[in-house]
Design a protein around this motif. Structure first.
Motif, mmCIF file in Angstrom:
data_model
loop_
_atom_site.group_PDB
_atom_site.id
_atom_site.type_symbol
_atom_site.label_atom_id
_atom_site.label_comp_id
_atom_site.label_asym_id
_atom_site.label_seq_id
_atom_site.Cartn_x
_atom_site.Cartn_y
_atom_site.Cartn_z
ATOM 1 N N LYS A 90 15.489 10.512 38.740
ATOM 2 C CA LYS A 90 16.550 9.537 38.482
ATOM 3 C C LYS A 90 16.149 8.144 38.983
ATOM 4 O O LYS A 90 16.482 7.131 38.375
ATOM 5 N N LEU A 127 14.112 6.468 36.456
ATOM 6 C CA LEU A 127 14.899 5.974 35.336
ATOM 7 C C LEU A 127 15.646 4.692 35.678
ATOM 8 O O LEU A 127 15.801 3.798 34.844
ATOM 9 N N VAL A 128 16.124 4.599 36.932
ATOM 10 C CA VAL A 128 16.945 3.460 37.343
ATOM 11 C C VAL A 128 16.100 2.257 37.743
ATOM 12 O O VAL A 128 16.485 1.098 37.513
ATOM 13 N N PRO A 154 13.370 0.621 36.610
ATOM 14 C CA PRO A 154 13.081 -0.477 35.659
ATOM 15 C C PRO A 154 14.273 -1.400 35.432
ATOM 16 O O PRO A 154 14.098 -2.626 35.331
ATOM 17 N N TYR A 155 15.468 -0.840 35.360
ATOM 18 C CA TYR A 155 16.657 -1.658 35.147
ATOM 19 C C TYR A 155 16.954 -2.535 36.365
ATOM 20 O O TYR A 155 17.412 -3.674 36.218
ATOM 21 N N LEU A 156 16.694 -1.999 37.553
ATOM 22 C CA LEU A 156 16.884 -2.804 38.757
ATOM 23 C C LEU A 156 15.899 -3.961 38.817
ATOM 24 O O LEU A 156 16.239 -5.059 39.270
ATOM 25 N N VAL A 170 14.533 -5.606 36.307
ATOM 26 C CA VAL A 170 14.805 -6.669 35.326
ATOM 27 C C VAL A 170 16.179 -7.309 35.541
ATOM 28 O O VAL A 170 16.489 -8.304 34.892
ATOM 29 N N THR A 171 16.990 -6.752 36.446
ATOM 30 C CA THR A 171 18.329 -7.294 36.669
ATOM 31 C C THR A 171 18.328 -8.757 37.103
ATOM 32 O O THR A 171 19.106 -9.562 36.566
ATOM 33 N N LEU A 193 17.709 -10.888 34.063
ATOM 34 C CA LEU A 193 18.853 -10.843 33.151
ATOM 35 C C LEU A 193 20.002 -11.695 33.675
ATOM 36 O O LEU A 193 20.703 -12.359 32.893
#
Length: 296
Positions: free
Chosen positions: A5, A8-9, A11-13, A15-16, A19
């Motif tokens: 998990k 999975l999480v 990469p999003y953290l 690029v946050t 963004l």
């Protein structure tokens, strides 16, 4: 949190932050501009009533807006053709060995590095009626009349701004295309030559397909930058003479800071964005239809 998990999480953290910056400096201004276009917003009045799409209905009925759009299309099309063509020619030239190629490669990006305002002032001085070196040379060679001025008519003023903008931007295309050409396999070219292909055939069937992805992306970027260009035109002509070089970006500036109509400026900006986005989408659809399954 379990390891899978986390993977999975993570990469999003990562690029946050980027963004959030994009949302703060791009998304919010766009939405704010769209909201302003729905109000009657003038700096000369404290009242800002909601008018819905009335601003759009008024703007699209004005002949000066359509005239400016025509000039913007002309400005963009001619610049785009010159920049891409000159960049392609320079890239092909750099891909060959000749005396002075190293010097040219080292200084080819100087026009692109210069700020647009500096480029505008430099070309304005070179094309000046009395002291401009280019105008003086043309008069000395009797190519033009003694009283010739680049900025006396709309056609020559537009040509002057186009020359300045093209001179500034074409090294960017040349650099990227040259970088792509440097990675081209010589085996393909040699095989085509052995099979009897001429220079044009080698370029059309071997070189052009290889550089098409880079050339396509460069064309898209140049289109966006040129369609929205403001600095060079503002410095060299400011929309003159007699509004003959007034493009959409110049109108946006004048509506906001000369006529104090922020809502009109916002409305025209939204229309510009919509037109530009529509053109890009249509070109993308056409390109995908012709090059389905290809590299680009």
């Amino acid at each position: 949190m379990k390891p899978h998990k986390k993977r999975l999480v993570l990469p999003y953290l990562l690029v946050t932050p980027a963004l959030l910056l994009l949302a703060a400096f791009m998304l919010y201004p766009m939405l704010s501009n769209l909201a302003i276009s729905l109000f009657q917003y003038k700096l000369t009045s404290t009242k800002r009533p909601f008018v819905g799409l009335a601003n759009y209905a008024t703007i699209i009925q004005e002949s000066r807006i359509w005239a400016a759009m025509g000039r913007t299309v002309l400005w963009t099309a001619v610049n785009l053709a010159l920049i891409v063509l000159l960049g392609l020619i320079l890239a092909m030239l750099l891909n060959t060995r000749f005396p002075g190629s190293g010097f040219l490669k080292a200084f080819m990006l100087v026009p692109w590095i210069l700020p647009s305002v500096i480029t505008g002032y430099i070309w304005q001085l070179m094309l000046a009626e009395d002291a401009g070196i280019v105008t003086y040379a043309m008069k000395a060679l009797k190519l033009v009349e003694p009283d010739f001025s680049w900025f006396a008519s709309g056609g020559t003023s537009m040509a002057a701004a186009i020359m300045a903008n093209s001179w500034r931007a074409f090294p960017f295309v040349a650099l990227l295309v040259y970088a792509r050409l440097s990675n081209q396999s010589r085996d393909q070219v040699e095989a085509a030559v052995i099979d009897g292909a001429g220079r044009w055939q080698v370029f059309r069937y071997v070189t052009l397909p290889h550089i098409r992805p880079v050339l396509s992306n460069c064309t898209l970027l140049i289109f966006i930058w040129t369609f929205n260009a403001y600095d060079i035109m503002r410095v060299m002509t400011n929309g003159g003479p007699a509004e003959k070089t007034t493009t959409m970006s110049i109108i946006v500036y004048k509506e906001a800071f000369n006529y104090y109509s922020i809502s009109n400026a916002a409305t025209i900006s939204v229309l510009m964005f919509s037109i530009m986005l529509s053109i890009i989408l249509v070109v993308r659809l056409i390109r995908n239809a012709f090059f389905a399954g290809g590299e680009d």
